[in-house]
Design a protein around this motif. Sequence first.
Motif, PDB file in Angstrom:
ATOM      1  N   ALA A  98       0.718  -1.126  -0.032  1.00 38.14           N
ATOM      2  CA  ALA A  98      -0.061   0.072  -0.003  1.00 38.14           C
ATOM      3  C   ALA A  98       0.844   1.090  -0.073  1.00 38.14           C
ATOM      4  CB  ALA A  98      -0.672   0.017   1.316  1.00 38.14           C
ATOM      5  N   ALA A  99       0.223   2.350  -0.608  1.00 37.01           N
ATOM      6  CA  ALA A  99       1.117   3.610  -0.429  1.00 37.01           C
ATOM      7  C   ALA A  99       0.077   4.637   0.022  1.00 37.01           C
ATOM      8  CB  ALA A  99       1.646   3.881  -1.900  1.00 37.01           C
ATOM      9  N   SER A 100       0.616   5.886   0.447  1.00 37.66           N
ATOM     10  CA  SER A 100       0.185   6.772   0.936  1.00 37.66           C
ATOM     11  C   SER A 100       0.573   8.078   0.449  1.00 37.66           C
ATOM     12  CB  SER A 100      -0.159   7.270   2.541  1.00 37.66           C
ATOM     13  OG  SER A 100       0.962   7.118   3.139  1.00 37.66           O
ATOM     14  N   ALA A 101       0.018   9.182  -0.071  1.00 36.68           N
ATOM     15  CA  ALA A 101       0.543  10.451  -0.566  1.00 36.68           C
ATOM     16  C   ALA A 101      -0.140  11.660   0.287  1.00 36.68           C
ATOM     17  CB  ALA A 101       0.265  10.696  -2.115  1.00 36.68           C
ATOM     18  N   SER A 102       0.742  12.684   0.155  1.00 35.51           N
ATOM     19  CA  SER A 102       0.411  13.671   1.208  1.00 35.51           C
ATOM     20  C   SER A 102       0.658  15.080   0.712  1.00 35.51           C
ATOM     21  CB  SER A 102       1.085  13.752   2.386  1.00 35.51           C
ATOM     22  OG  SER A 102       0.880  14.968   3.378  1.00 35.51           O
ATOM     23  N   GLY A 103      -0.023  16.143   1.147  1.00 36.05           N
ATOM     24  CA  GLY A 103       0.243  17.631   0.697  1.00 36.05           C
ATOM     25  C   GLY A 103       1.530  17.950   1.068  1.00 36.05           C
ATOM     26  N   ASP A 104       2.248  17.301   1.764  1.00 35.56           N
ATOM     27  CA  ASP A 104       3.554  17.878   2.111  1.00 35.56           C
ATOM     28  C   ASP A 104       4.670  17.288   1.144  1.00 35.56           C
ATOM     29  OD1 ASP A 104       4.008  15.234   2.679  1.00 35.56           O
ATOM     30  OD2 ASP A 104       4.270  15.323   4.965  1.00 35.56           O
ATOM     31  N   GLY A 105       4.456  16.675   0.266  1.00 36.67           N
ATOM     32  CA  GLY A 105       5.331  16.483  -1.069  1.00 36.67           C
ATOM     33  C   GLY A 105       5.994  15.084  -0.497  1.00 36.67           C
ATOM     34  N   THR A 106       5.489  14.061   0.300  1.00 37.41           N
ATOM     35  CA  THR A 106       5.911  12.687   0.573  1.00 37.41           C
ATOM     36  C   THR A 106       5.112  12.032   0.254  1.00 37.41           C
ATOM     37  OG1 THR A 106       5.085  12.919   2.776  1.00 37.41           O
ATOM     38  CG2 THR A 106       7.260  13.631   2.666  1.00 37.41           C
ATOM     39  N   PHE A 130       0.919  16.806  -3.517  1.00 32.20           N
ATOM     40  CA  PHE A 130       0.380  15.327  -4.033  1.00 32.20           C
ATOM     41  C   PHE A 130      -1.159  15.613  -3.957  1.00 32.20           C
ATOM     42  CE2 PHE A 130       4.604  13.589  -3.545  1.00 32.20           C
ATOM     43  CZ  PHE A 130       4.804  13.808  -4.622  1.00 32.20           C
ATOM     44  N   THR A 131      -1.865  15.246  -4.792  1.00 33.25           N
ATOM     45  CA  THR A 131      -3.377  15.044  -4.857  1.00 33.25           C
ATOM     46  C   THR A 131      -3.926  13.767  -5.015  1.00 33.25           C
ATOM     47  OG1 THR A 131      -3.386  15.910  -7.397  1.00 33.25           O
ATOM     48  CG2 THR A 131      -3.815  17.671  -5.653  1.00 33.25           C
ATOM     49  N   SER A 132      -3.046  13.114  -5.814  1.00 33.42           N
ATOM     50  CA  SER A 132      -3.449  11.654  -5.718  1.00 33.42           C
ATOM     51  C   SER A 132      -2.260  10.617  -5.910  1.00 33.42           C
ATOM     52  CB  SER A 132      -4.378  11.267  -7.135  1.00 33.42           C
ATOM     53  OG  SER A 132      -3.810  11.686  -8.375  1.00 33.42           O
ATOM     54  N   ALA A 133      -2.472   9.328  -6.107  1.00 36.25           N
ATOM     55  CA  ALA A 133      -1.735   8.299  -6.362  1.00 36.25           C
ATOM     56  C   ALA A 133      -2.199   6.973  -6.672  1.00 36.25           C
ATOM     57  CB  ALA A 133      -0.805   8.054  -4.693  1.00 36.25           C
ATOM     58  N   HIS A 134      -1.428   6.091  -7.412  1.00 35.68           N
ATOM     59  CA  HIS A 134      -1.806   5.077  -7.826  1.00 35.68           C
ATOM     60  C   HIS A 134      -0.639   4.166  -8.076  1.00 35.68           C
ATOM     61  CE1 HIS A 134      -4.717   2.125  -9.536  1.00 35.68           C
ATOM     62  NE2 HIS A 134      -3.812   1.963 -10.457  1.00 35.68           N
ATOM     63  N   LEU A 135      -0.908   2.704  -7.348  1.00 37.87           N
ATOM     64  CA  LEU A 135       0.485   1.734  -7.528  1.00 37.87           C
ATOM     65  C   LEU A 135       0.011   1.037  -8.708  1.00 37.87           C
ATOM     66  CD1 LEU A 135       0.746   0.650  -3.705  1.00 37.87           C
ATOM     67  CD2 LEU A 135       2.670   1.363  -5.332  1.00 37.87           C
ATOM     68  N   SER A 136       0.822   0.707  -9.589  1.00 41.35           N
ATOM     69  CA  SER A 136       0.815  -0.230 -10.734  1.00 41.35           C
ATOM     70  C   SER A 136       0.375  -1.631 -10.144  1.00 41.35           C
ATOM     71  CB  SER A 136       2.098  -0.373 -11.777  1.00 41.35           C
ATOM     72  OG  SER A 136       3.318  -1.084 -10.626  1.00 41.35           O
ATOM     73  N   PRO A 137      -0.181  -2.456 -10.999  1.00 42.26           N
ATOM     74  CA  PRO A 137      -0.715  -3.767 -10.515  1.00 42.26           C
ATOM     75  C   PRO A 137       0.276  -4.447 -10.045  1.00 42.26           C
ATOM     76  CG  PRO A 137      -1.825  -3.066 -12.700  1.00 42.26           C
ATOM     77  CD  PRO A 137      -0.631  -1.975 -12.312  1.00 42.26           C
TER      78      PRO A 137
END
Length: 192
Positions: A98-106, A130-137
């Motif tokens: 899993a991954a998380s993205a943030s408005g702090d640029g991390t 960052f406004t969105s994130a998506h991991l590849s399959p």
Amino acid sequence: MSQPRLSERGEPKTRASVAARTGHTLGITAVAFLSAGADRLATGDQQGHVRLWGFDRPPASAHTPVGSARRLRPLGKSAALHTRAVTALTTTRDYTVAASASGDGTVATWPTSNDQALPSHRLQAPGEDFTSAHLSPAGDRLWTTGSTAVRRWPTSVSAAEKALCDRLDDAHPDLRDQELVPDAREGFRCRT
């Protein structure tokens, strides 16, 4: 005078009651399922914390109504992965990373097998929101969108080192190049 907002059970929603039920003291900003059976999920909040959850299975009984509610329970402790709001949570197709993205640029990635979001890899783009994130399959790449760019990231230190070496003509990256991979082994060398 405005009426207080109510929860599904008709209880007033206060910061303390929300924190007691969700483990987040400020609003939840992101959510993602962490398993194919939809029995685990992650939530992110305005403070940059990520919390993992599991659903209790209802007792098997002939008298249990179809679609009856399952109780949500916290798994482990909330993890402070970012300094600003979590804007996205994503998983690989097989739900192992899993991954998380943030408005702090991390961005942080972690294995979903744990009961807490313990980052295995961190990525940073100073000044990015960052406004969105998506991991590849397959989980080998992470795509993010933000205020300035769409970016593709490697999701492990070894993948980041390989990506850096693939882009360099020199088999020995200098310190400026190595700063692009903050978790890289000190003094790593590209294979020739």
